[in-house]
Design a protein around this motif. Sequence first.
Motif, PDB file in Angstrom:
ATOM      1  N   GLY A  97       0.817  -1.209   0.000  1.00 45.04           N
ATOM      2  CA  GLY A  97       0.000   0.000   0.000  1.00 45.04           C
ATOM      3  C   GLY A  97       0.846   1.252   0.000  1.00 45.04           C
ATOM      4  O   GLY A  97       0.464   2.284   0.564  1.00 45.04           O
TER       5      GLY A  97
ATOM      6  N   LEU B 263      -1.079   4.015   1.913  1.00 42.28           N
ATOM      7  CA  LEU B 263      -2.534   4.120   1.770  1.00 42.28           C
ATOM      8  C   LEU B 263      -3.228   3.993   3.120  1.00 42.28           C
ATOM      9  O   LEU B 263      -2.946   3.055   3.871  1.00 42.28           O
ATOM     10  CB  LEU B 263      -3.066   2.990   0.896  1.00 42.28           C
ATOM     11  CG  LEU B 263      -2.846   3.012  -0.608  1.00 42.28           C
ATOM     12  CD1 LEU B 263      -3.539   1.785  -1.222  1.00 42.28           C
ATOM     13  CD2 LEU B 263      -3.398   4.278  -1.221  1.00 42.28           C
TER      14      LEU B 263
ATOM     15  N   HIS C 218      -6.518   3.460   3.080  1.00 42.71           N
ATOM     16  CA  HIS C 218      -7.484   2.449   2.650  1.00 42.71           C
ATOM     17  C   HIS C 218      -7.380   2.334   1.133  1.00 42.71           C
ATOM     18  O   HIS C 218      -6.639   3.085   0.493  1.00 42.71           O
ATOM     19  CB  HIS C 218      -8.907   2.845   3.072  1.00 42.71           C
ATOM     20  CG  HIS C 218      -9.270   4.238   2.670  1.00 42.71           C
ATOM     21  ND1 HIS C 218      -9.727   4.569   1.403  1.00 42.71           N
ATOM     22  CD2 HIS C 218      -9.209   5.412   3.342  1.00 42.71           C
ATOM     23  CE1 HIS C 218      -9.941   5.863   1.322  1.00 42.71           C
ATOM     24  NE2 HIS C 218      -9.626   6.409   2.484  1.00 42.71           N
ATOM     25  N   TYR C 219      -8.109   1.396   0.566  1.00 45.60           N
ATOM     26  CA  TYR C 219      -8.032   1.169  -0.874  1.00 45.60           C
ATOM     27  C   TYR C 219      -8.487   2.410  -1.649  1.00 45.60           C
ATOM     28  O   TYR C 219      -9.619   2.857  -1.504  1.00 45.60           O
ATOM     29  CB  TYR C 219      -8.904  -0.025  -1.260  1.00 45.60           C
ATOM     30  CG  TYR C 219      -8.841  -0.373  -2.730  1.00 45.60           C
ATOM     31  CD1 TYR C 219      -7.816  -1.168  -3.224  1.00 45.60           C
ATOM     32  CD2 TYR C 219      -9.800   0.095  -3.622  1.00 45.60           C
ATOM     33  CE1 TYR C 219      -7.746  -1.493  -4.575  1.00 45.60           C
ATOM     34  CE2 TYR C 219      -9.736  -0.233  -4.977  1.00 45.60           C
ATOM     35  CZ  TYR C 219      -8.707  -1.025  -5.438  1.00 45.60           C
ATOM     36  OH  TYR C 219      -8.637  -1.334  -6.770  1.00 45.60           O
ATOM     37  N   GLU C 220      -7.586   2.981  -2.436  1.00 49.20           N
ATOM     38  CA  GLU C 220      -7.892   4.172  -3.230  1.00 49.20           C
ATOM     39  C   GLU C 220      -6.913   4.222  -4.404  1.00 49.20           C
ATOM     40  O   GLU C 220      -5.794   4.725  -4.276  1.00 49.20           O
ATOM     41  CB  GLU C 220      -7.770   5.442  -2.376  1.00 49.20           C
ATOM     42  CG  GLU C 220      -8.200   6.696  -3.119  1.00 49.20           C
ATOM     43  CD  GLU C 220      -8.088   7.948  -2.267  1.00 49.20           C
ATOM     44  OE1 GLU C 220      -8.150   9.051  -2.835  1.00 49.20           O
ATOM     45  OE2 GLU C 220      -7.924   7.824  -1.026  1.00 49.20           O
ATOM     46  N   PRO C 221      -7.314   3.698  -5.555  1.00 49.01           N
ATOM     47  CA  PRO C 221      -6.393   3.609  -6.690  1.00 49.01           C
ATOM     48  C   PRO C 221      -5.783   4.946  -7.085  1.00 49.01           C
ATOM     49  O   PRO C 221      -4.629   5.000  -7.514  1.00 49.01           O
ATOM     50  CB  PRO C 221      -7.273   3.048  -7.810  1.00 49.01           C
ATOM     51  CG  PRO C 221      -8.357   2.310  -7.099  1.00 49.01           C
ATOM     52  CD  PRO C 221      -8.619   3.082  -5.848  1.00 49.01           C
TER      53      PRO C 221
ATOM     54  N   ALA D 105      -2.255   3.268  -8.027  1.00 46.12           N
ATOM     55  CA  ALA D 105      -2.517   2.217  -9.007  1.00 46.12           C
ATOM     56  C   ALA D 105      -1.817   2.442 -10.332  1.00 46.12           C
ATOM     57  O   ALA D 105      -1.789   1.540 -11.176  1.00 46.12           O
ATOM     58  CB  ALA D 105      -4.025   2.080  -9.230  1.00 46.12           C
TER      59      ALA D 105
ATOM     60  N   THR E 147      -8.858 -10.560  -2.131  1.00 47.14           N
ATOM     61  CA  THR E 147      -8.344  -9.603  -1.154  1.00 47.14           C
ATOM     62  C   THR E 147      -8.607  -8.177  -1.608  1.00 47.14           C
ATOM     63  O   THR E 147      -9.082  -7.329  -0.829  1.00 47.14           O
ATOM     64  CB  THR E 147      -6.836  -9.823  -0.949  1.00 47.14           C
ATOM     65  OG1 THR E 147      -6.588 -11.172  -0.562  1.00 47.14           O
ATOM     66  CG2 THR E 147      -6.298  -8.882   0.120  1.00 47.14           C
ATOM     67  N   LEU E 148      -8.302  -7.900  -2.867  1.00 50.78           N
ATOM     68  CA  LEU E 148      -8.535  -6.555  -3.399  1.00 50.78           C
ATOM     69  C   LEU E 148     -10.022  -6.223  -3.425  1.00 50.78           C
ATOM     70  O   LEU E 148     -10.407  -5.073  -3.145  1.00 50.78           O
ATOM     71  CB  LEU E 148      -7.935  -6.442  -4.798  1.00 50.78           C
ATOM     72  CG  LEU E 148      -6.399  -6.393  -4.840  1.00 50.78           C
ATOM     73  CD1 LEU E 148      -5.896  -6.550  -6.268  1.00 50.78           C
ATOM     74  CD2 LEU E 148      -5.884  -5.094  -4.232  1.00 50.78           C
TER      75      LEU E 148
ATOM     76  N   LEU F 241     -11.022  -5.244   0.119  1.00 45.82           N
ATOM     77  CA  LEU F 241     -10.530  -3.905   0.439  1.00 45.82           C
ATOM     78  C   LEU F 241     -11.320  -2.838  -0.297  1.00 45.82           C
ATOM     79  O   LEU F 241     -11.631  -1.773   0.254  1.00 45.82           O
ATOM     80  CB  LEU F 241      -9.045  -3.806   0.068  1.00 45.82           C
ATOM     81  CG  LEU F 241      -8.072  -4.500   1.019  1.00 45.82           C
ATOM     82  CD1 LEU F 241      -6.718  -4.692   0.357  1.00 45.82           C
ATOM     83  CD2 LEU F 241      -7.933  -3.715   2.322  1.00 45.82           C
ATOM     84  N   ARG F 242     -11.663  -3.123  -1.544  1.00 42.42           N
ATOM     85  CA  ARG F 242     -12.446  -2.162  -2.328  1.00 42.42           C
ATOM     86  C   ARG F 242     -13.826  -1.969  -1.712  1.00 42.42           C
ATOM     87  O   ARG F 242     -14.297  -0.838  -1.557  1.00 42.42           O
ATOM     88  CB  ARG F 242     -12.571  -2.661  -3.766  1.00 42.42           C
ATOM     89  CG  ARG F 242     -13.264  -1.692  -4.715  1.00 42.42           C
ATOM     90  CD  ARG F 242     -13.416  -2.305  -6.107  1.00 42.42           C
ATOM     91  NE  ARG F 242     -12.156  -2.735  -6.661  1.00 42.42           N
ATOM     92  CZ  ARG F 242     -11.827  -4.004  -6.896  1.00 42.42           C
ATOM     93  NH1 ARG F 242     -12.680  -4.983  -6.593  1.00 42.42           N
ATOM     94  NH2 ARG F 242     -10.660  -4.312  -7.417  1.00 42.42           N
TER      95      ARG F 242
ATOM     96  N   TRP G  12      -6.144  -0.383   4.902  1.00 41.62           N
ATOM     97  CA  TRP G  12      -5.329  -1.335   4.146  1.00 41.62           C
ATOM     98  C   TRP G  12      -4.533  -2.268   5.057  1.00 41.62           C
ATOM     99  O   TRP G  12      -4.648  -3.496   4.975  1.00 41.62           O
ATOM    100  CB  TRP G  12      -4.369  -0.551   3.242  1.00 41.62           C
ATOM    101  CG  TRP G  12      -3.546  -1.386   2.327  1.00 41.62           C
ATOM    102  CD1 TRP G  12      -2.350  -1.975   2.598  1.00 41.62           C
ATOM    103  CD2 TRP G  12      -3.856  -1.723   0.969  1.00 41.62           C
ATOM    104  NE1 TRP G  12      -1.889  -2.655   1.508  1.00 41.62           N
ATOM    105  CE2 TRP G  12      -2.785  -2.521   0.487  1.00 41.62           C
ATOM    106  CE3 TRP G  12      -4.909  -1.428   0.107  1.00 41.62           C
ATOM    107  CZ2 TRP G  12      -2.757  -3.020  -0.818  1.00 41.62           C
ATOM    108  CZ3 TRP G  12      -4.872  -1.927  -1.183  1.00 41.62           C
ATOM    109  CH2 TRP G  12      -3.819  -2.717  -1.630  1.00 41.62           C
TER     110      TRP G  12
END
Length: 492
Positions: free
Chosen positions: A261, A287, A289-292, A308, A374-375, A378-379, A387
């Motif tokens: 991350g 990160l 949290h998940y944030e491309p 990303a 997993t992704l 998180l998404r 993350w």
Amino acid sequence: MPVSPAYRPEPRFFDLGEEYGDAVRAAPFPQTTLRVRNDRAAATVGLDTLTDPEWVAHFGRFEPLPGQPGPIAMRYHGHQFRSYNPDLGDGRGFLAAQLREVSTRAQAASDRVGSERAPQAGRLLDLGTKGSGQTPWSRGGDGRLTLKGGVREVLAAAMLEAQGVPTSRAFSLIETGEALTRGDEPSPTRSAVLVRLSHSHIRFGTFQRAAYLRRPDMIEALVEHARSLYHPAVERGDAAGFLRAVVQASARLTARWIAAGFVHGVLNTDNLNVTGESFDYGPWRFLPHYEPGFTAAYFDHTGLYAFARQPEAVFWALTQLGGALKLIGDAEPLTEALNGFGDAYIGELRTAFLSRLGVLSLGEAADQRLMDATLALLREGGEALRWEPLFHDWFGGFASSARALGGPRGQHYQGETFDAFRFALFEHEPDRPERLEAPLFARAEPEEMLIDEVEAIWAAIDAHDDWGPLQAKLGRLDDLREALAQGQADTG
């Protein structure tokens, strides 16, 4: 004794000649106050026996270490945010020394049999600086480093090393007693000089400079130099084979960033090297949290180096390296080497996610299913599921079920997306499950490196000269590194 028997000087970059760098001197600093001394890293190169005054002499005033000819500012060019800049080079740093790493595997065997032989030498490593003063490539800058910038690099390197990401190590941080003015932080601010220990400082931009000068002879010399020292399995004269090795190393690095991350922030071609090791940490972030689209640099207005987009950025940089190598190699095998990045990256990403979850491979299809699940979790979790905690909660797979479901994020672990994740995770056997016995996994919260904590650590130093929070954080990161690597064989 100033150095131990493990110390093995080998200043090989200097063999290339004066066309690749310039002899320089460090700035005379008004003070040299030792703030961070990485004795664990120093032990790997035989420098842990230095006294503090000797340490400051070598890494604050830069008196040459035994067998080292003195500092050299390396010459290179590079693309910065995809604009070519021929006016780069070491503008506030230099290569201070090169030396061999102690081969820990060989040393362990020597210790077991009670041998008194000198430690065997492993990889060639660099001691490079940041903030050591002006050079011919300073371009009007003061050649200095803010103390805050040094503290941030210490933290980034320690966190990434703990997570198994190829990285330089912050070797030394010395406060230098100058008041610096910077446009992007409150000024005046304190100054420092950093020394990092890394595998190589030969950048993609080092090759780009030789191509810009239309000097195939220089490119050939660089390839042979880097091949023999860092990728010896590649045959002499094989430019495509050399590029293939760099592509593989870069794919592994990028995959490990993603799994951690981590957002480097400035993936210019002068910030990527031939050994696939992250270094020169500037506006990095982890990160939350998940944030491309998460970016680290405030000046990255288009998100070119967003989280990303890092694989795209590294591949683009590799194509610039490939373009430089076209002066000495055929286009078709070089293109083939570049085209291997995608498959290499995906394979390394699967491996990186398995490592983060502490489980063994079950084969490509099952490993891909686990990474995708997993992704997806998180998404779906969004800002509510950070993350790092996901990997903390589920490290080791099935054995962590009670801990994860009974922990502070238990309410997030339900629904169809979670069921798919749990099924994919439980297919995989744990990797060294004894690691779960580490006290780290008895804690509800993981060791993170989010920006609020980084700023709080700096605030304590800035406002009260309190280094306690930094030292405490580095201690916890040592615990994390030991917990994750417990029982792991040396791969150096």
